[in-house]
Write a protein that holds these residues in place. Sequence first.
Motif, PDB file in Angstrom:
ATOM      1  N   GLU A  45     -81.757  93.953  29.131  1.00 43.78           N
ATOM      2  CA  GLU A  45     -80.684  93.051  29.778  1.00 43.78           C
ATOM      3  C   GLU A  45     -79.463  93.737  30.270  1.00 43.78           C
ATOM      4  O   GLU A  45     -79.055  93.357  31.542  1.00 43.78           O
ATOM      5  N   GLU A  78     -87.364  96.807  18.843  1.00 43.35           N
ATOM      6  CA  GLU A  78     -87.050  95.262  19.731  1.00 43.35           C
ATOM      7  C   GLU A  78     -86.584  95.022  19.939  1.00 43.35           C
ATOM      8  O   GLU A  78     -86.473  94.475  21.164  1.00 43.35           O
ATOM      9  N   LYS A  92     -84.953  97.698  23.070  1.00 50.37           N
ATOM     10  CA  LYS A  92     -85.328  97.235  24.028  1.00 50.37           C
ATOM     11  C   LYS A  92     -85.043  96.581  25.391  1.00 50.37           C
ATOM     12  O   LYS A  92     -84.945  96.912  26.289  1.00 50.37           O
ATOM     13  N   THR A  93     -85.023  95.204  23.605  1.00 50.77           N
ATOM     14  CA  THR A  93     -84.250  94.184  24.920  1.00 50.77           C
ATOM     15  C   THR A  93     -82.859  94.815  25.763  1.00 50.77           C
ATOM     16  O   THR A  93     -82.533  94.199  27.424  1.00 50.77           O
ATOM     17  N   HIS A  94     -81.672  95.290  24.864  1.00 46.13           N
ATOM     18  CA  HIS A  94     -81.067  95.921  25.044  1.00 46.13           C
ATOM     19  C   HIS A  94     -81.154  96.443  26.721  1.00 46.13           C
ATOM     20  O   HIS A  94     -80.156  96.435  27.227  1.00 46.13           O
TER      21      HIS A  94
END
Length: 76
Positions: A38, A30, A33-35
Amino acid sequence: MYYSFSCSYCSKVFYTYQDHKETAARILYEGIKTHLIEYDEDRKEYQFDEDPSIEIDQMYYALIETEDDPRGDYQL
């Protein structure tokens, strides 16, 4: 135990301290994936394109496990 995984796009090391490897794999997936989202790199990344459950399972087997802080770039 510390668990770490490198972003396959930028090679930054993400790590977490967890009691269970399964939890660590989910948190690291998670976080990475967020990195990628962004930084607008998710569309360029091939590694996290499958269903999250498949990706988390693959990450589980590829995690690096250490007793000491891995001195990574990002702690999750």
